[in-house]
Motif scaffolding. Structure first.
Motif, PDB file in Angstrom:
ATOM      1  N   SER A 106      11.942   7.224  -8.292  1.00 52.09           N
ATOM      2  CA  SER A 106      11.617   7.670  -6.933  1.00 52.09           C
ATOM      3  C   SER A 106      12.799   7.411  -5.997  1.00 52.09           C
ATOM      4  O   SER A 106      12.659   7.530  -4.788  1.00 52.09           O
ATOM      5  N   GLU A 113       0.823  -1.213   0.000  1.00 51.86           N
ATOM      6  CA  GLU A 113       0.000   0.000   0.000  1.00 51.86           C
ATOM      7  C   GLU A 113       0.851   1.253   0.000  1.00 51.86           C
ATOM      8  O   GLU A 113       0.591   2.213  -0.725  1.00 51.86           O
ATOM      9  N   ARG A 114       1.891   1.234   0.832  1.00 51.67           N
ATOM     10  CA  ARG A 114       2.782   2.399   0.909  1.00 51.67           C
ATOM     11  C   ARG A 114       3.502   2.596  -0.419  1.00 51.67           C
ATOM     12  O   ARG A 114       3.703   3.713  -0.883  1.00 51.67           O
ATOM     13  N   LEU A 156       2.780  -2.940  -9.162  1.00 48.65           N
ATOM     14  CA  LEU A 156       2.553  -1.497  -9.211  1.00 48.65           C
ATOM     15  C   LEU A 156       1.767  -1.105 -10.460  1.00 48.65           C
ATOM     16  O   LEU A 156       1.276   0.022 -10.540  1.00 48.65           O
ATOM     17  N   ALA A 163       2.469   1.654  -3.405  1.00 42.11           N
ATOM     18  CA  ALA A 163       1.529   2.164  -4.405  1.00 42.11           C
ATOM     19  C   ALA A 163       1.353   3.669  -4.225  1.00 42.11           C
ATOM     20  O   ALA A 163       1.305   4.426  -5.204  1.00 42.11           O
ATOM     21  N   ALA A 164       1.312   4.126  -2.984  1.00 46.63           N
ATOM     22  CA  ALA A 164       1.148   5.557  -2.724  1.00 46.63           C
ATOM     23  C   ALA A 164       2.376   6.329  -3.214  1.00 46.63           C
ATOM     24  O   ALA A 164       2.255   7.405  -3.809  1.00 46.63           O
ATOM     25  N   LYS A 208       2.923  -0.457 -13.428  1.00 46.02           N
ATOM     26  CA  LYS A 208       3.590   0.651 -14.137  1.00 46.02           C
ATOM     27  C   LYS A 208       4.543   0.043 -15.171  1.00 46.02           C
ATOM     28  O   LYS A 208       5.175  -0.991 -14.905  1.00 46.02           O
ATOM     29  N   GLU A 249       4.980   7.804 -13.813  1.00 42.58           N
ATOM     30  CA  GLU A 249       4.398   7.161 -14.992  1.00 42.58           C
ATOM     31  C   GLU A 249       5.102   5.872 -15.374  1.00 42.58           C
ATOM     32  O   GLU A 249       4.466   4.902 -15.745  1.00 42.58           O
ATOM     33  N   TYR A 286       4.270   5.602  -5.622  1.00 44.46           N
ATOM     34  CA  TYR A 286       4.392   5.593  -7.084  1.00 44.46           C
ATOM     35  C   TYR A 286       3.165   6.131  -7.800  1.00 44.46           C
ATOM     36  O   TYR A 286       3.041   5.993  -9.012  1.00 44.46           O
ATOM     37  N   LYS A 287       2.287   6.746  -7.029  1.00 43.00           N
ATOM     38  CA  LYS A 287       1.039   7.207  -7.604  1.00 43.00           C
ATOM     39  C   LYS A 287       1.269   8.185  -8.762  1.00 43.00           C
ATOM     40  O   LYS A 287       0.629   8.096  -9.802  1.00 43.00           O
ATOM     41  N   GLU A 288       2.206   9.104  -8.578  1.00 46.66           N
ATOM     42  CA  GLU A 288       2.432  10.172  -9.563  1.00 46.66           C
ATOM     43  C   GLU A 288       3.428   9.768 -10.652  1.00 46.66           C
ATOM     44  O   GLU A 288       3.674  10.532 -11.570  1.00 46.66           O
TER      45      GLU A 288
END
Ligand SMILES: [Zn+2]
Length: 407
Positions: A177, A141-142, A208, A144-145, A210, A151, A147-149
């Motif tokens: 990141s 969960e962390r 993820l 995913a958060a 991505k 691409e 890597y939210k922004e």
């Protein structure tokens, strides 16, 4: 962990209840059937956690015999730990970010927080800390958060040896990141082993959801093959550092040879250091205090003084005996001949200091192995040795004919 609390410890009490009191099988209301007590240190002091355990009242329910305990307990501490998460994080942060020693941690806990924990308990906790940290870092969960922004991903793989002789850790990092994803110790860099790590990286990327834009590595054969298989069509580039190092290889080889030559030349200075140390040892030996005099008058008090004060103040020294104490003696009103001897001794001692000081600097230079392709170690060494040479020239010029001073 068993912990003996001193008699009369006053605990702050926290009572916890199960979040959902309805039986997950038959949906009946469950009743408190027992209590579990957990005593632990938190930064707020001794704490008693009372867990109210529940059970389904229906004897024929499939959940029969099963006890449910409050979920919130794990947010305070792990079962049977004698410290809470707050103390655990306090320890781990000071250990790994500030490099505190175990005794230092123990004393600070005791002095600032009045928490008494033994060294072995602290050692065990800081041993667990990296595992907990990794678990948190890798929490889906962390992640995913984080890597939210982002691409697309850029991945790297490299083998690192934490210490010489240790097994190599294969570290997969994501550069967008700037995050270490995971590290796996591999017994060999054989294709099969490396392949397993690359598969793991693919699973992470898939989780993820991505796309991977590129891979970077030092392009070992095993990496190239595994990445081509698991990430078909994805560009695989040299990492900048390895690329530069490969380009600079002929220069680095020459640099390394130059370093060996410089080193062997400078090592000869060690003989001078040894000579200075020998002279000092002899001086100290010959200036050792006289056997204790019978207790009478002023001599009594001086005989009891440490060796460094006795020779000059008690009696005039034998000629040439006490070069090490020369600096102390120049203040005394001694005979002219004696003064000349001590003056020469003072010069000798000061000169010895200078030699040892310079040698310490040179030794530091010889032991330095820093530097990369853009500033090779041999070049660094040559520059540093030139600075020492310049310093020597400056001092020789300034003190020509004068009495060397310590500066
Ligand atoms: Zn039930």
């Amino acid at each position: 962990m068993a912990y003996r609390w001193p008699a009369g410890t006053a605990f702050k009490r926290i009572t916890l209840d199960v979040e959902d009191c309805w039986c997950p099988v038959c949906d009946r209301y469950m009743y408190v059937c027992d209590h579990r007590y957990h005593h632990l240190w938190t930064l707020e002091g001794p704490t008693q956690v009372v867990n109210r355990l529940v059970r389904c009242p229906d004897a024929s329910c499939a959940s029969r015999g099963r006890t449910f305990s409050p979920e919130a307990e794990l947010s305070l501490s792990m079962p049977r730990w004698c410290i809470g998460w707050d103390v655990f994080c306090w320890l781990g942060h000071r250990r790994f970010a500030r490099h505190w020693s175990v005794p230092q941690l123990r004393l600070e806990l005791k002095d600032t927080h009045q928490i008494r924990v033994a060294d072995d308990a602290i050692a065990r906790d800081i041993g667990l800390y990296p595992t907990m940290l990794a678990a948190r870092q890798q929490d889906p969960e962390r992640l995913a958060a984080a890597y939210k922004e982002i691409e697309a991903l850029v991945l790297t793989i490299d083998g690192l040896q934490p210490e010489k002789g240790h097994e190599t850790l294969y570290v997969v990092r994501e550069l967008t990141s700037k995050r270490v994803w995971f590290a796996e110790p591999l017994l060999s860099s054989a294709e099969q082993e490396v392949h397993r790590v690359v598969v793991l990286a693919r699973q992470w990327a898939e989780r993820l959801a991505k796309p991977v834009r590129a891979w970077m590595s030092d392009k070992q054969d095993a990496f190239v093959k595994a990445i081509a298989t698991e990430f078909p069509g994805i560009p695989h580039r040299y990492c900048q550092n390895h690329f530069l190092r490969d380009v600079a290889k002929p220069v680095l080889d020459i640099d390394s040879q130059a370093k060996v030559t410089m080193r062997s030349k400078v090592r000869g200075l060690r003989a001078i250091e040894r000579r200075v140390l020998d002279e000092r040892r002899q001086a100290v030996a010959s200036a050792s205090p006289p056997p204790p005099a019978p207790p009478q008058g002023a001599a009594t008090s001086t005989a009891a003084l440490p060796a460094s004060v006795t020779p000059a103040t008690v009696a005039p020294p034998e000629p040439g005996a006490s070069s090490a104490w020369g600096l102390l003696q120049t203040d005394n009103a001694l005979e002219a001949t004696s003064w000349a001897t001590t003056e020469a001794a003072a010069v000798e001692v000061a000169a010895g200091e200078v030699v040892l000081g310079y040698w310490a600097a040179v030794r530091g230079i010889l032991n330095d192995s820093q530097g990369g392709p853009l500033h090779p170690p041999g070049l660094r060494m040559s520059e540093a040795l030139q600075e020492v040479r310049d310093s020597l020239d400056r001092n020789l010029g300034a003190h020509k004919g004068g009495l060397p001073r310590r500066c």
